[in-house]
Scaffold this motif. Structure first.
Motif, mmCIF file in Angstrom:
data_model
loop_
_atom_site.group_PDB
_atom_site.id
_atom_site.type_symbol
_atom_site.label_atom_id
_atom_site.label_comp_id
_atom_site.label_asym_id
_atom_site.label_seq_id
_atom_site.Cartn_x
_atom_site.Cartn_y
_atom_site.Cartn_z
ATOM 1 N N UNK A 15 0.833 -1.207 0.000
ATOM 2 C CA UNK A 15 0.000 0.000 0.000
ATOM 3 C C UNK A 15 0.865 1.253 0.000
ATOM 4 N N UNK A 16 0.308 2.350 -0.502
ATOM 5 C CA UNK A 16 1.030 3.621 -0.538
ATOM 6 C C UNK A 16 0.835 4.428 0.733
ATOM 7 N N UNK A 17 -0.385 4.371 1.294
ATOM 8 C CA UNK A 17 -0.755 5.242 2.415
ATOM 9 C C UNK A 17 -0.962 4.462 3.707
ATOM 10 N N UNK A 18 -1.679 3.363 3.642
ATOM 11 C CA UNK A 18 -1.933 2.543 4.818
ATOM 12 C C UNK A 18 -0.748 1.637 5.111
ATOM 13 N N UNK A 19 -0.680 1.152 6.358
ATOM 14 C CA UNK A 19 0.363 0.193 6.701
ATOM 15 C C UNK A 19 0.092 -1.171 6.079
ATOM 16 N N UNK A 20 -1.181 -1.466 5.909
ATOM 17 C CA UNK A 20 -1.579 -2.726 5.286
ATOM 18 C C UNK A 20 -3.017 -2.588 4.808
ATOM 19 N N UNK A 21 -3.432 -3.494 3.945
ATOM 20 C CA UNK A 21 -4.815 -3.444 3.457
ATOM 21 C C UNK A 21 -5.724 -4.234 4.410
ATOM 22 N N UNK A 22 -5.842 -3.707 5.638
ATOM 23 C CA UNK A 22 -6.634 -4.361 6.675
ATOM 24 C C UNK A 22 -7.519 -3.344 7.385
ATOM 25 N N UNK A 23 -8.533 -3.865 8.067
ATOM 26 C CA UNK A 23 -9.414 -3.018 8.860
ATOM 27 C C UNK A 23 -8.643 -2.295 9.957
ATOM 28 N N UNK A 24 -7.733 -3.004 10.613
ATOM 29 C CA UNK A 24 -6.960 -2.382 11.696
ATOM 30 C C UNK A 24 -6.106 -1.233 11.169
ATOM 31 N N UNK A 25 -5.575 -1.377 9.974
ATOM 32 C CA UNK A 25 -4.764 -0.304 9.401
ATOM 33 C C UNK A 25 -5.617 0.919 9.096
ATOM 34 N N UNK A 26 -6.844 0.697 8.636
ATOM 35 C CA UNK A 26 -7.764 1.817 8.385
ATOM 36 C C UNK A 26 -8.091 2.517 9.696
ATOM 37 N N UNK A 260 -14.183 -5.151 2.907
ATOM 38 C CA UNK A 260 -14.852 -5.890 3.976
ATOM 39 C C UNK A 260 -16.110 -6.498 3.362
ATOM 40 N N UNK A 261 -16.025 -7.727 2.932
ATOM 41 C CA UNK A 261 -17.137 -8.368 2.236
ATOM 42 C C UNK A 261 -18.064 -8.994 3.276
ATOM 43 N N UNK A 262 -19.014 -8.196 3.723
ATOM 44 C CA UNK A 262 -19.986 -8.616 4.736
ATOM 45 C C UNK A 262 -21.112 -7.593 4.761
ATOM 46 N N UNK A 263 -22.129 -7.856 5.547
ATOM 47 C CA UNK A 263 -23.232 -6.898 5.593
ATOM 48 C C UNK A 263 -22.771 -5.602 6.252
ATOM 49 N N UNK A 264 -23.425 -4.521 5.894
ATOM 50 C CA UNK A 264 -22.962 -3.189 6.305
ATOM 51 C C UNK A 264 -22.988 -2.994 7.814
ATOM 52 N N UNK A 265 -24.051 -3.443 8.490
ATOM 53 C CA UNK A 265 -24.143 -3.230 9.930
ATOM 54 C C UNK A 265 -23.006 -3.931 10.672
ATOM 55 N N UNK A 266 -22.690 -5.148 10.254
ATOM 56 C CA UNK A 266 -21.574 -5.868 10.878
ATOM 57 C C UNK A 266 -20.256 -5.151 10.604
ATOM 58 N N UNK A 267 -20.086 -4.700 9.367
ATOM 59 C CA UNK A 267 -18.845 -4.039 8.985
ATOM 60 C C UNK A 267 -18.604 -2.748 9.743
ATOM 61 N N UNK A 268 -19.628 -1.912 9.893
ATOM 62 C CA UNK A 268 -19.416 -0.633 10.592
ATOM 63 C C UNK A 268 -19.192 -0.863 12.078
ATOM 64 N N UNK A 269 -19.816 -1.890 12.621
ATOM 65 C CA UNK A 269 -19.554 -2.197 14.028
ATOM 66 C C UNK A 269 -18.084 -2.583 14.221
ATOM 67 N N UNK A 270 -17.565 -3.387 13.307
ATOM 68 C CA UNK A 270 -16.157 -3.788 13.409
ATOM 69 C C UNK A 270 -15.232 -2.590 13.250
ATOM 70 N N UNK A 271 -15.559 -1.707 12.301
ATOM 71 C CA UNK A 271 -14.718 -0.527 12.100
ATOM 72 C C UNK A 271 -14.788 0.397 13.306
ATOM 73 N N UNK A 272 -15.996 0.588 13.834
ATOM 74 C CA UNK A 272 -16.150 1.439 15.019
ATOM 75 C C UNK A 272 -15.401 0.863 16.214
ATOM 76 N N UNK A 273 -15.470 -0.441 16.377
ATOM 77 C CA UNK A 273 -14.762 -1.082 17.487
ATOM 78 C C UNK A 273 -13.253 -0.908 17.333
ATOM 79 N N UNK A 274 -12.750 -1.058 16.120
ATOM 80 C CA UNK A 274 -11.316 -0.893 15.884
ATOM 81 C C UNK A 274 -10.874 0.541 16.144
ATOM 82 N N UNK A 275 -11.783 1.490 15.932
ATOM 83 C CA UNK A 275 -11.470 2.906 16.184
ATOM 84 C C UNK A 275 -11.679 3.291 17.645
ATOM 85 N N UNK A 276 -12.271 2.382 18.439
ATOM 86 C CA UNK A 276 -12.579 2.695 19.834
ATOM 87 C C UNK A 276 -13.868 3.465 19.989
ATOM 88 N N UNK A 277 -14.774 3.350 19.033
ATOM 89 C CA UNK A 277 -16.017 4.134 19.020
ATOM 90 C C UNK A 277 -17.269 3.297 19.231
#
Length: 397
Positions: A15-26, A260-277
């Motif tokens: 990747x050019x900007x992120x550390x990796x192409x992962x949810x945690x990197x985002x 993130x190939x999954x339903x949107x509600x599950x995906x945003x919960x995972x992203x929010x959790x990774x962000x501490x939100x």
């Protein structure tokens, strides 16, 4: 934007900007304050968990469930030419889609959370349901590419039409006309029909993805232009996140694309959790509940933690297991009755052979009751509708 960009990026490409192409990197990219201007692009997939059908899914989509309106073709309900001659089918449908009938999903609340944190540059949505607004996203942050129920006007003179009169017309399934006596043209919500131009607001903001430092695409097939081209407006080094049931468009073709190939509600919960939100997100979504919006106290059952998909599945399995146990018990009762029946039959045969005449049945009241119960209990068609309710549930459309 050549054809090469439609190919998926090689896994070995760094990747050019992120550390990796992962949810945690985002999430790290966001937490570090590097994502200050986030553009979000959404489609019908963020509203399906609210109960609103999308347009094109086979059997369950909106177009697949419009036969009852006797349209010449499904899309005619949103065709401006057909509407001019017969507006009633649209207003029949509008009663079911009108804002207020559905609660925003946690994905809608996630977009509002981005706004409240000062990170949302703009939301581009294909949806007409106004659930982003009901979740709290302000008007000036939303570009409704296909219009919405938020405003209504005359299709002839373009004069605005009062919202309360539109609500009344939709509730009554009546067709409103322009309030200007000299016009009396048909009125409709400012939803973009086939044969109409997209809102000027879309074209005025179309370049904004080029200014974003993060792009989040959710719940869209990216199959309808010109909306489908929006993710390609992002800079080459801008991370793009797809939260969707499948890979779409050219998402995944760049070095900083995260899928993130999954339903949107599950995906945003995972992203929010990774962000501490996550707690903030759940609290924000709770505010969209009907009892909260009406100012009522929280129901006692609302204190119960929301069950995960795995827990919900386990409940269904437990229910099925209980029914199987009941059926097995029923089978045992039937077996007992059959044994008694055979014994009685054999006894009568023996008596007849010995010249004693017919013998009274030996069945008890209990076994007779079981027999009656067995006769009443017939298997339902399909057999698994209690586990998969959508097999028998008809769309509200």
């Amino acid at each position: 934007m050549g054809q090469d960009e439609s190919r998926m990026v090689d896994e070995k490409t760094p990747p050019q900007t992120l550390k990796s192409r992962t949810l945690d990197a985002v999430a790290e990219y966001i937490r570090d304050g590097r994502a200050r201007r986030i553009v979000v692009m959404t489609g019908a997939g963020i509203s399906t968990s609210a109960g609103i059908p999308d347009f094109r899914s086979p059997d369950t989509g909106l177009y697949a469930n419009l036969a009852r309106l006797n349209l010449p073709y499904a899309e005619a309900v949103f065709d401006i030419g057909y509407f001019r001659g017969n507006p009633l089918p649209f207003y029949t449908l509008a009663q079911e889609l009108y804002p207020g009938n559905y609660r925003p999903t946690i994905t809608h609340s996630f977009i509002n959370l981005l706004h409240q944190k000062g990170l949302l540059l703009k939301l581009f949505t294909q949806n007409i349901d106004c659930l982003e607004r009901e979740a709290g996203v302000p008007d000036d942050k939303i570009v409704e590419a296909h219009g919405s129920f938020a405003r209504q006007s005359c299709i002839e003179c373009k004069a605005p039409y009062p919202e309360e009169l539109m609500k009344k017309a939709i509730h009554e399934k009546s067709v409103p006309h322009c309030i200007r006596e000299e016009c009396d043209g048909l009125v409709k919500p400012e939803i973009v029909f086939f044969g109409e131009q997209l809102p000027a607001d879309f074209f005025e903001n179309r370049s904004l993805p080029g200014e974003a430092d993060l792009c989040i695409v959710m719940g869209t097939s990216l199959s309808v232009q010109p909306f489908a081209s929006l993710p390609m407006m992002c800079g080459d080094g801008t991370p793009r996140v797809l939260i969707n049931g499948e890979q779409v468009g050219e998402m995944g073709s760049r070095a900083d694309d995260v899928l993130l190939i999954q339903d949107c509600d599950t995906g945003v919960r995972k992203l929010a959790e990774a962000c501490g939100w996550l707690d903030e997100l759940e609290d924000l979504w709770e505010q969209t509940a009907p009892w909260a919006r009406s100012g009522q106290p929280k129901p006692e059952q609302a204190d119960e933690p929301k069950k995960s998909p795995d827990e919900q599945l386990q409940d269904e399995v437990d229910k099925l297991t209980k029914e199987i146990d009941q059926n097995l018990q029923l089978g045992q009762d039937q077996h007992t009755w059959l044994e008694n029946h055979v014994d009685n039959k054999f006894a009568r045969v023996q008596d007849n052979e010995n010249g004693k005449g017919p013998t009274a049945p030996l069945t008890t009241g209990k076994t007779v009751a079981s027999d009656t119960k067995a006769e009443r209990r017939e298997p339902s068609d399909g057999g698994l509708h209690h586990v998969f309710p959508w097999l028998s549930k008809k769309s509200s459309l």
